[in-house]
Design an enzyme around this catalytic site. Sequence first.
Site, PDB file in Angstrom:
ATOM      1  CB  SER A   1      -0.957  -0.045   1.212  1.00  0.00           C
ATOM      2  OG  SER A   1      -1.707   1.151   1.247  1.00  0.00           O
TER       3      SER A   1
ATOM      4  CE  LYS B   1      -4.567   0.072   0.359  1.00  0.00           C
ATOM      5  NZ  LYS B   1      -5.335  -0.481   1.390  1.00  0.00           N
TER       6      LYS B   1
ATOM      7  CE  LYS C   1      -3.985   3.853   1.800  1.00  0.00           C
ATOM      8  NZ  LYS C   1      -5.214   3.469   2.461  1.00  0.00           N
TER       9      LYS C   1
ATOM     10  CG  ASP D   1      -7.687   2.613   0.226  1.00  0.00           C
ATOM     11  OD1 ASP D   1      -8.902   2.974   0.443  1.00  0.00           O
ATOM     12  OD2 ASP D   1      -7.110   1.909   1.321  1.00  0.00           O
TER      13      ASP D   1
ATOM     14  CD  GLU E   1      -8.679  -0.769   0.591  1.00  0.00           C
ATOM     15  OE1 GLU E   1      -7.924  -1.146  -0.268  1.00  0.00           O
ATOM     16  OE2 GLU E   1      -8.755  -0.651   1.794  1.00  0.00           O
TER      17      GLU E   1
ATOM     18  CG  ASP F   1     -10.531  -0.589   4.818  1.00  0.00           C
ATOM     19  OD1 ASP F   1     -10.989  -1.039   6.057  1.00  0.00           O
ATOM     20  OD2 ASP F   1      -9.264  -0.047   4.612  1.00  0.00           O
TER      21      ASP F   1
ATOM     22  CE  LYS G   1      -7.237  -2.044   6.728  1.00  0.00           C
ATOM     23  NZ  LYS G   1      -7.528  -0.456   6.632  1.00  0.00           N
TER      24      LYS G   1
ATOM     25  N   GLY H   1      -4.052  -3.845   6.261  1.00  0.00           N
ATOM     26  CA  GLY H   1      -3.110  -3.688   7.181  1.00  0.00           C
ATOM     27  C   GLY H   1      -3.265  -2.221   7.911  1.00  0.00           C
TER      28      GLY H   1
END
Length: 379
Positions: free
Chosen positions: A138, A164, A166, A192, A217, A242, A266, A294
């Site tokens: 990520s 992934k 952001k 995400d 996400e 998420d 998670k 995570g």
Amino acid sequence: MIELQRIVLREIRLPLKEPFRISSGVMHNRRICLLELLDGDGTVGWSECVAGEIPNYSYETIDTAWLAIREWLAPRVLNSSIAKPGDIPAMLEKGICGHNMAKAAVEMGCWDIAARQQDLSLSKMLGGTRDRVPTGISIGIQANAEALARRARAAFDQGYRKIKVKIEPGADVEYVRAVRQELGPSVHLMADANSAYTPADTDHLAKLDAFDLIMIEQPLSREDLVRHAALQKRLKTPICLDESIISVDRAEDMISLGAGKIINIKPGRVGGFTASKGIHDVCQENGIPVWCGGMLESGVGRAHNVALASLPNFSLPGDLSPSSRYWERDIVTPEWTMDSEGMVHVPRDKPGIGVTLDMDFLNSITVRREELQRRAATK
Ligand code: OSB
Ligand code: MG
């Protein structure tokens, strides 16, 4: 049987090698709450509370979790005989709303104890089946698209199986385009948003469909299952939830509303392993892939995540980067590593979480400590 005698809460400070920026905030240091749980038979278990320093990802923080554990949660588990860890959520749920991350830390520590009592690895105890699990990275929001593309290339070359990135308004379509161009069409790439968008951004988000992302996400707010369902109808890219998924019920809601097609589990967010397994099972029955997310955990939280990710329906790579990606030095031995094929090895032949705490280092970075005891028996 678990009969806890003591829970030691510790706060440690671990500086991240580099700041981690998501749409709702930036992290330089992790303030991490660890739990050391001692059973009456001498067994010691460990867990980590994933709550952050500020309430940007959820309303919980390390300080609210500390309060909830000390005042309401620990007294329940410390003064009971617990037949199996699966009984704990019901004990913690009654009359105590929310505080999932605090509840999860207590529950997951008891899973470690139960596994050690049976001389089983946490992975086997949870029903895990795999010796190695694929790893994704990520990558936080970078200063510009080129910097992000460089980071993504380096991660892919290191072996990561999923990239992934952001995103947030102003750092999205052009950023993703640059990464896709750099990596080529076949690499598993996803974005995400951490709730950075609203339904008014639907047309803009649809531009991401051009880049063949394996998922986007949490584009909208945590409460917005209905709005996610409307957005999913307009996007080719599968939505993964998420923040929104805080229970088995909420996972079922996502499925029946069509609010998403994939779930990032998670364990901290959903209240622990019992709920994680429940979500895993509901998703498996409904053909919904899941993967393990995570929260920039230390080696203790990572051990719990790796064990969970060894369950069979965790069919996509998890955010399970090796220790060295986050820290100069982790608090466990051995540190978590990733092989050149982007796989993390599950310590299935060691009892419990399968790693040992480096107590000297841990003590040297502990800034707060509190012992919670079982009430003395009264006759
Ligand atoms: O949304 O998955 C997220 C970290 C902090 C808060 C939220 C998220 C994340 C990550 C980090 O993406 C994943 C990791 O631990 O490597
Ligand atoms: Mg996320």
